[in-house]
Design an enzyme around this catalytic site. Sequence first.
Site, PDB file in Angstrom:
ATOM      1  N   ARG A   2     -40.699 -57.305  54.084  1.00 43.79           N
ATOM      2  CA  ARG A   2     -40.415 -58.732  54.086  1.00 43.79           C
ATOM      3  C   ARG A   2     -39.522 -59.140  55.242  1.00 43.79           C
ATOM      4  O   ARG A   2     -39.497 -60.288  55.641  1.00 43.79           O
ATOM      5  CB  ARG A   2     -39.685 -59.108  52.799  1.00 43.79           C
ATOM      6  N   ASP A  35     -42.722 -74.812  47.852  1.00 41.17           N
ATOM      7  CA  ASP A  35     -43.508 -74.163  48.909  1.00 41.17           C
ATOM      8  C   ASP A  35     -44.831 -73.632  48.387  1.00 41.17           C
ATOM      9  O   ASP A  35     -44.940 -73.183  47.243  1.00 41.17           O
ATOM     10  CB  ASP A  35     -42.753 -72.994  49.556  1.00 41.17           C
ATOM     11  N   ARG A  36     -45.804 -73.624  49.264  1.00 41.36           N
ATOM     12  CA  ARG A  36     -47.159 -73.120  49.005  1.00 41.36           C
ATOM     13  C   ARG A  36     -48.000 -74.045  48.137  1.00 41.36           C
ATOM     14  O   ARG A  36     -49.114 -74.393  48.490  1.00 41.36           O
ATOM     15  CB  ARG A  36     -47.150 -71.707  48.409  1.00 41.36           C
ATOM     16  N   HIS A  80     -43.662 -72.142  42.668  1.00 42.47           N
ATOM     17  CA  HIS A  80     -44.264 -72.479  43.959  1.00 42.47           C
ATOM     18  C   HIS A  80     -45.107 -73.748  43.927  1.00 42.47           C
ATOM     19  O   HIS A  80     -46.261 -73.751  44.334  1.00 42.47           O
ATOM     20  CB  HIS A  80     -45.112 -71.310  44.480  1.00 42.47           C
ATOM     21  N   HIS A 137     -33.264 -63.904  41.425  1.00 40.54           N
ATOM     22  CA  HIS A 137     -34.620 -64.149  41.904  1.00 40.54           C
ATOM     23  C   HIS A 137     -35.284 -62.901  42.501  1.00 40.54           C
ATOM     24  O   HIS A 137     -36.395 -62.551  42.149  1.00 40.54           O
ATOM     25  CB  HIS A 137     -34.645 -65.269  42.939  1.00 40.54           C
ATOM     26  N   ASP A 194     -37.727 -70.166  43.489  1.00 41.02           N
ATOM     27  CA  ASP A 194     -39.019 -70.416  44.130  1.00 41.02           C
ATOM     28  C   ASP A 194     -39.795 -71.531  43.440  1.00 41.02           C
ATOM     29  O   ASP A 194     -40.952 -71.338  43.019  1.00 41.02           O
ATOM     30  CB  ASP A 194     -39.850 -69.128  44.219  1.00 41.02           C
ATOM     31  N   ASN A 236     -52.970 -89.723  75.200  1.00 42.23           N
ATOM     32  CA  ASN A 236     -52.830 -91.121  75.600  1.00 42.23           C
ATOM     33  C   ASN A 236     -51.898 -91.286  76.806  1.00 42.23           C
ATOM     34  O   ASN A 236     -51.488 -92.378  77.134  1.00 42.23           O
ATOM     35  CB  ASN A 236     -52.360 -91.984  74.433  1.00 42.23           C
ATOM     36  N   ASN A 266     -35.619 -67.423  47.177  1.00 37.56           N
ATOM     37  CA  ASN A 266     -35.597 -67.336  48.636  1.00 37.56           C
ATOM     38  C   ASN A 266     -36.329 -68.507  49.294  1.00 37.56           C
ATOM     39  O   ASN A 266     -36.141 -68.786  50.483  1.00 37.56           O
ATOM     40  CB  ASN A 266     -36.130 -65.993  49.142  1.00 37.56           C
ATOM     41  N   HIS A 267     -37.117 -69.234  48.512  1.00 44.60           N
ATOM     42  CA  HIS A 267     -37.767 -70.414  49.073  1.00 44.60           C
ATOM     43  C   HIS A 267     -36.949 -71.685  48.919  1.00 44.60           C
ATOM     44  O   HIS A 267     -37.352 -72.749  49.372  1.00 44.60           O
ATOM     45  CB  HIS A 267     -39.165 -70.594  48.454  1.00 44.60           C
ATOM     46  N   SER A 310     -41.731 -87.151  63.260  1.00 41.88           N
ATOM     47  CA  SER A 310     -42.789 -88.117  63.540  1.00 41.88           C
ATOM     48  C   SER A 310     -44.087 -87.432  63.911  1.00 41.88           C
ATOM     49  O   SER A 310     -45.136 -88.056  63.973  1.00 41.88           O
ATOM     50  CB  SER A 310     -42.354 -89.010  64.698  1.00 41.88           C
ATOM     51  N   HIS A 346     -40.039 -63.131  42.285  1.00 40.57           N
ATOM     52  CA  HIS A 346     -40.216 -62.856  43.717  1.00 40.57           C
ATOM     53  C   HIS A 346     -41.521 -62.160  44.100  1.00 40.57           C
ATOM     54  O   HIS A 346     -41.968 -62.272  45.238  1.00 40.57           O
ATOM     55  CB  HIS A 346     -39.028 -62.007  44.196  1.00 40.57           C
ATOM     56  N   ASP A 387     -41.420 -67.548  39.489  1.00 44.59           N
ATOM     57  CA  ASP A 387     -41.853 -68.419  40.593  1.00 44.59           C
ATOM     58  C   ASP A 387     -42.867 -69.458  40.150  1.00 44.59           C
ATOM     59  O   ASP A 387     -43.821 -69.145  39.450  1.00 44.59           O
ATOM     60  CB  ASP A 387     -42.539 -67.577  41.680  1.00 44.59           C
TER      61      ASP A 387
END
Lengths: 157, 694
Positions: B413, B208-209, B178, B289, B205, B658, B237-238, B620, B440, B176
Amino acid sequence: MCTRRSERLSTRSTTRPTAPWTSGELVRRQAAQEIGTIIYSLGCFPSQKDLHDFIAKVEEDHTGYIHLDKFLPAMTKVLQEHKFPPISEDLLLQAFEALDKEKKDYLDPEELTKYMTQEGEPFTQEEMEEMLTALADHRNQIHYKDVVSQMTIKPDK
Amino acid sequence: MGCGTSIATETQGKSMETAMKAAVLIQRWYRRYIARLEMRRRYTWNIFQSIEYAGEQDQLQLSSFFSFMLDNFTQLNGNGPDLISQLLDPLVDPWLDRETCYNQIHVPESYTGPRLSFPLSVSDTSALLSAFKEQQTLHARYALQLLYETKKLLKQMPNIIHLSTSYIKDITICGDLHGRLDDLLLIFYKNGLPSADTPYVFNGDFVDRGKKSMEVVILLFAYLLLYPDSMHLNRGNHEDHIMNLRYGFTKEVMQKYKTHGHEMLKLFQDIFSLLPVATVIDGKILIVHGGISDQTDLDFLSSIERHKVKSALRFPRHSVGQLDIGQSCRQAKRTRSTDASRPSSSRSQSKNQGTPSLRSDSTPHTLQVPFLDSLSSVPAPSPAQHEREWKQIVDILWSDPKTQEGCSPNTFRGGGCYFGPDVTQRLLLRHGLQLLIRSHECKQEGYELCHGGQVITIFSASNYYEEGSNRGAYVKLGRELVPRFYQYQVSRSTRKLTLTQRVRAAEGSALRALKEKLFAHRCELMAGFLQCDRNNTGSVSVSEWAQVLESVLRLDLPWRTLRPHLTRLAPDGSVDYPSCFEDMGPGNPLPQVAPNLAETLFRYRTDIEIIFNIIDKDHSGLISAEEFRHTWRLFSAHLGVDINDRAIDDLARSIDFNKDGSIDFTEFLEAFRVVHKLDSKDQHLSGKMDGEKC
């Protein structure tokens, strides 16, 4: 603490590539480390020899595993008998003073290293490096009087 | 000679003895001190891991919520929030090429970053390396082309890549990353850049993070394009667009590429699902993984269409339809829409997919599907083709090894399995393998062996939880296939931190996270405590305290050891439980909100954020007040939280600053961040050593 912990193995740290892992010896060394951590956390101050003796008593036939049913009574006994009593601040100071031959109120890293790695139950290189990083001040001197008061652990409530 | 000498010798002897005694004493004391630190480090580690996995579990619960929403609210006829249509959106076949319009993107003269030319050459990858070291961003025009080229390449790859060591010296396998660019650069520095002589396998992986996920994947894909025979990427898995919504990759892409981020995210969705799921070396070493399950079948895995499993968190669609009990007309409608939405694939293997069978089996067993705080019993669908495929892939990406034999669902998990040494043994035997390498899980030393050496976990993101929390590692295999491990640690400060400082920093971080968890479940916890404390004395025994915490939070942690950090003791030794929540308070002044609404919002912040992100199609940051109201009502209905409409309306009105009917939900969610009141006291790292607390 559950049995899971005594079963779990984690490999030792190395800074160079390790040889292929073989069982047996590595496992036993880790058992000593893990048990040591537990015993220390319970307020005891055993020496390495004390630890090895203790482990020999509770270990499961040299497999490196230690079961809770053997550990608990042995540990309880240790606690009740105060077998490995804590080291007081005074005693610790005296010890440092004994090493400070020139009575200069501090130790040089070399001095400390010599004693820690050659006498008693010697430190590994890793342990020594960590101790020096922690204890030496910006002048690279170990002023043990300051260090001791900061580091002495009060008895647990 | 004579008395003088002998006295001198004796004194010398005595002083040597004293010195030795002194040394032993100091060593004992010091080792004990380090052991205490080790204990603190351990429980800090436990806290981080438990919370991390609990987060992932929430994620899977959230997706079950989506599935149920799909079933129960299809009837809304466009009155529902866009969430529904988003989730219903047809799984577009990545085989259909999207418009390749990157050529039209103008790159200004002022852009000083890399200008890639395809096919890539070494000068391009070098340019990327230098640029990223200098904190530059690759222009969208080149990033998009890179992604299109990557997608094209990945389409040609099989599900399982087979490598051989016969023509190369050593293969390097990394775990990983990440989004930690520093770790990747450190690996390249220590081990060499990817090339024909330096093959790599990156085991998932990548994103992410961490804050540099974009840079990490760009580099990995660039090398993939440059050396397709030496660079190999496994899916993790990410590598999953719904995970990315929660764990930061989506946000990072939108922040770095405001105009084209949306298109990139669509591309990433395709690319991630096209990544191979496994690599095999010399027919002997399997690299995946997560891990395996007792159902893992490599032959079946080779044959499926991996790109159909876009996300572990979107259950196979038709099985969702089957879960819809008792509404046959709706079922019929769903079949039609499902069929229409599945585009005809040009691949021959898809022929066997056909229509999902909607037999109304009187299924013998029920399925326990978690959603949010409760479980629902549903008749289990018969395992149809899609579901088998989905399960095979999810098992590969999400499973963890454990010491006990057997295979059980990974409830920690929320996905994949726990697999024991017997499962490993059986799989290796069946396919003639000798070793399983997986990632993992974060490991202190960057790697760990288990199952008698048959499973290696390799993790390459150092300092994953906190500065100093762990090393990263990679493993090399030569022709003899004996693993050699190499460790490293990225260090932010030039001064070496002592063990104490590292433990302290990590511990502080972990405890804050844990306290937030307590705060998020305050009402439930108080209810639990009051059950033990009938006379309302404000205290319970330590055991009761620990029990309540464990049953409410369900984090397997050493509560008694942590107690001193979380709560005070009353004079008689019992736990003063209200003190658990003393340290925490709301950050910004909350909009006028009832306390239990506030707590719910706080607890489900991340889930709500994900839902809003899905509704907010153009990313947005704004959704309409109407969408907000609908979503919140749906959500709280499923939570079983009794919140009246007035409260929601008031809330919506108050945060529509607003008054234009749109809500900046990021701002809204910010209001539900908590602060730690004792922050100022806790933070400075004064001195190098740390006196023990308590």
